[in-house]
Motif scaffolding. Sequence first.
Motif, PDB file in Angstrom:
ATOM      1  N   LEU A 102       2.550   8.124   8.466  1.00  0.00           N
ATOM      2  CA  LEU A 102       2.224   6.724   8.762  1.00  0.00           C
ATOM      3  C   LEU A 102       1.403   6.023   7.694  1.00  0.00           C
ATOM      4  N   PHE A 103       0.737   6.773   6.821  1.00  0.00           N
ATOM      5  CA  PHE A 103      -0.274   6.138   5.979  1.00  0.00           C
ATOM      6  C   PHE A 103       0.196   5.712   4.584  1.00  0.00           C
ATOM      7  N   PRO A 104       0.746   6.603   3.751  1.00  0.00           N
ATOM      8  CA  PRO A 104       0.852   6.233   2.338  1.00  0.00           C
ATOM      9  C   PRO A 104       2.148   5.571   1.897  1.00  0.00           C
ATOM     10  N   GLY A 105       3.206   5.621   2.706  1.00  0.00           N
ATOM     11  CA  GLY A 105       4.533   5.240   2.228  1.00  0.00           C
ATOM     12  C   GLY A 105       4.796   3.752   2.147  1.00  0.00           C
ATOM     13  N   ARG A 106       5.998   3.429   1.686  1.00  0.00           N
ATOM     14  CA  ARG A 106       6.394   2.033   1.513  1.00  0.00           C
ATOM     15  C   ARG A 106       6.465   1.283   2.837  1.00  0.00           C
ATOM     16  N   ARG A 107       6.734   2.018   3.917  1.00  0.00           N
ATOM     17  CA  ARG A 107       6.723   1.411   5.250  1.00  0.00           C
ATOM     18  C   ARG A 107       5.564   1.989   6.056  1.00  0.00           C
ATOM     19  N   GLY A 108       4.497   2.342   5.362  1.00  0.00           N
ATOM     20  CA  GLY A 108       3.305   2.855   6.025  1.00  0.00           C
ATOM     21  C   GLY A 108       2.397   1.733   6.491  1.00  0.00           C
ATOM     22  N   ALA A 109       1.196   2.109   6.927  1.00  0.00           N
ATOM     23  CA  ALA A 109       0.274   1.140   7.529  1.00  0.00           C
ATOM     24  C   ALA A 109      -0.053  -0.026   6.601  1.00  0.00           C
ATOM     25  N   GLY A 110      -0.087   0.242   5.305  1.00  0.00           N
ATOM     26  CA  GLY A 110      -0.387  -0.832   4.364  1.00  0.00           C
ATOM     27  C   GLY A 110       0.595  -1.982   4.445  1.00  0.00           C
ATOM     28  N   LYS A 111       1.837  -1.676   4.846  1.00  0.00           N
ATOM     29  CA  LYS A 111       2.856  -2.713   4.935  1.00  0.00           C
ATOM     30  C   LYS A 111       2.554  -3.699   6.064  1.00  0.00           C
ATOM     31  N   ILE A 112       1.809  -3.247   7.079  1.00  0.00           N
ATOM     32  CA  ILE A 112       1.366  -4.177   8.130  1.00  0.00           C
ATOM     33  C   ILE A 112       0.534  -5.281   7.500  1.00  0.00           C
ATOM     34  N   PHE A 113      -0.453  -4.886   6.694  1.00  0.00           N
ATOM     35  CA  PHE A 113      -1.378  -5.865   6.131  1.00  0.00           C
ATOM     36  C   PHE A 113      -0.679  -6.736   5.088  1.00  0.00           C
ATOM     37  N   TRP A 114       0.233  -6.138   4.323  1.00  0.00           N
ATOM     38  CA  TRP A 114       1.005  -6.915   3.350  1.00  0.00           C
ATOM     39  C   TRP A 114       1.773  -8.020   4.067  1.00  0.00           C
ATOM     40  N   ASN A 115       2.380  -7.672   5.181  1.00  0.00           N
ATOM     41  CA  ASN A 115       3.128  -8.659   5.950  1.00  0.00           C
ATOM     42  C   ASN A 115       2.221  -9.717   6.556  1.00  0.00           C
ATOM     43  N   GLN A 116       1.034  -9.309   7.009  1.00  0.00           N
ATOM     44  CA  GLN A 116       0.091 -10.287   7.546  1.00  0.00           C
ATOM     45  C   GLN A 116      -0.338 -11.282   6.480  1.00  0.00           C
ATOM     46  N   VAL A 117      -0.598 -10.778   5.276  1.00  0.00           N
ATOM     47  CA  VAL A 117      -1.001 -11.662   4.186  1.00  0.00           C
ATOM     48  C   VAL A 117       0.135 -12.602   3.817  1.00  0.00           C
ATOM     49  N   ARG A 118       1.358 -12.078   3.767  1.00  0.00           N
ATOM     50  CA  ARG A 118       2.512 -12.927   3.459  1.00  0.00           C
ATOM     51  C   ARG A 118       2.687 -14.010   4.517  1.00  0.00           C
ATOM     52  N   ALA A 119       2.444 -13.649   5.772  1.00  0.00           N
ATOM     53  CA  ALA A 119       2.632 -14.602   6.870  1.00  0.00           C
ATOM     54  C   ALA A 119       1.478 -15.596   7.006  1.00  0.00           C
ATOM     55  N   SER A 120       0.331 -15.274   6.401  1.00  0.00           N
ATOM     56  CA  SER A 120      -0.846 -16.128   6.548  1.00  0.00           C
ATOM     57  C   SER A 120      -0.578 -17.527   6.008  1.00  0.00           C
ATOM     58  N   GLY A 121      -0.827 -18.531   6.835  1.00  0.00           N
ATOM     59  CA  GLY A 121      -0.579 -19.911   6.433  1.00  0.00           C
ATOM     60  C   GLY A 121       0.864 -20.329   6.582  1.00  0.00           C
ATOM     61  N   SER A 122       1.750 -19.377   6.848  1.00  0.00           N
ATOM     62  CA  SER A 122       3.155 -19.681   7.102  1.00  0.00           C
ATOM     63  C   SER A 122       3.406 -19.802   8.594  1.00  0.00           C
TER      64      SER A 122
END
Length: 510
Positions: A132-152
Amino acid sequence: MTLDGEALEQLRKRVRAGGAERYHAANAAKGKLFARERVALLVDEGSFVEDGLYANALADGLPADGVVTGTATIDGRQVCLMANDSTVKAGSWGARTVEKIIRTIERAYDTGVPMVYLVDSAGARITDQVDLFPGRRGAGKIFWNQVRASGSIPQVCALFGPSAAGGAYIPAFCDVVAMVDGNASMYLGSDRMVEMVTGEKTTLEAMGGAKVHCAESGVGHFLCKSEAEALDVVKRYLSYLPANWTQRPPAAEAVEAPAKADLAALVPASERQAFDMRRYVKGLLDDGSFFEIQALWAKELTIGFGRLNGEVVGVVGNNSMFKGGVLFVDSADKATRFVQLCDAFNVPLLFLSDVPGFMVGSAVEKQGIIRHGAKMITAISEATVPKICVVVRKAYGAGLYAMAGPGFEPDATIALPTAKIAVMGAEAAVNAVYANKIAAIEDEAERAAFVAAKREEYERDIDIVRLASELVVDTIVEPHQLRAELVRRFTAARGKERHFSRRRHGVTPV
C-alpha cells in the motif's frame, strides 16, 4: 467460485455489516455511528451507488477492505465520497483501501463534482506496507490526486475519529475539516511514538484533538458537538459552492437583512472601542445566511460565506474584539487560504476593514510576520473574482493592502463616514514625527495642546472626503445604504475579465 442468488445476498449482507459486533458496540459507547449510517445521514435517500463493495471479499475479517466508497447526491447535487469503517481493523488502510480511495477522488475530479471524506482511520496497516505504501498506486497517489483536485472541485472532510500518520494529510488537503469534539484527532505520530522518539509524555487529545486543531493549529475549521452536526457542516459548506471551478456558486432565494440590524449603531465613534465584526456581518448579509469558518482560530479575523440578495459572497473582516483586529501570523494565513478558496470557486469577496495593521515586535518578526503578511497580500493580488473593499472604520498601514485596498484592483473601494485611511493612526503618527519636540516641552498643558493641534492637523490630512475627492475611494455611503450599494456593485462586476498575469504561476512567499 460460482454464486447463486442466495449466496451472493449472504455475502453482500456480511460485507455491509462491517466488522465484529464488539467493535460496533465499542464505537456506539463513544457516540460514534457506523460508517454506512454516516453515509445514509449525509446523502439523499436512495441515491448512494457503492463501488468496490467486494474489495478483499476473500480475506477473513476485511469487509470492503475497511472503506465505503461511491457516488450519491446531497440536496439533489452529485458528489463522490469515501467513509472509513473503523469496525474493520480500526479503519486502517490496506492496498485495496488505498485503491478505492484513489479511484473515488479520480472519479470526482474527472466528472467535476465535490469530493467528501468521512474519516475515521488508524492509518496504514504496517503488515501490508509493501502493497500500500511505496508504489505508483500507493498511498502517495491519494495525496497527489487531492492536490490535483484542489481548487478544481470542492473537497470537504468530516473527521469522526483518528486520522493518523500519513492519513492525517487527507484532512489537511481538504478545503475545510469538521471535527467531532472528544473523538476526532489528527496526528503524525501516536502518543507512544512521540514518547519513544522525543521523550515527551502526552495524549492524543492534548497533542492532536479537535479543540487543539480548531483553536490552536488551524488545521481544523469546525468544532462539532456530534457526528450529526459535522455532517450538517458538510451539507451547508457545499451549499455555498459550485460543483467545480467552471461553474458559479448556486444562488438562493433573496432574503432581506435582519429587520433590527442597525449597522451605524454597531460601530463605536471611538476607534479605540472594540466592536464585534461578526454582528456587523450578520446585519449586512441576508438574514441567517452567514456561515463562519474557523471561528475559534485567529479570531482577530472573521471569515465565512454568506449571501447578498441570494448570491454567495465570501467575507473577510477584521474583528477588534480580539487583539484589536491587528493582523498576526495566523490571521494572515487564515485570510490567505480563504481568499484562495473563494477565488478558485468563483465566490466574490467582500472585505470589511477595521484594521490597525500587522503586528510588530520581536516575537512576531521571529515568527515570520513579514513572510506571512506577504503571503496574504499575494493572495489578495492574485484573486480575480469580483472584490469590494469597505473601510468600515480604519485601514492603517499594510493593513489597507491586506484588505484589498485601492492598489489591489478591487472593483470598488467604499468608505463609510467613520472611515480613516492612513499610514498609521493619528496618535502614533504625531509621536513618530514629533517625539523629540513633545519631550522637550516641559509644561504639561502646553505639551497636551501641541499634541492635540498636531492630531487635528493629521486628521484633516486624511479626511475621508478629501480621499474621495482625490479618487482614493470610489464613494462614501451611509451604513443603511451599504447593503444595497454592495448588491448593485457585485451585480455589475459579475462578468469581469479574470486574467491576472502572463506566467505559469507565481512564487508564493510561504
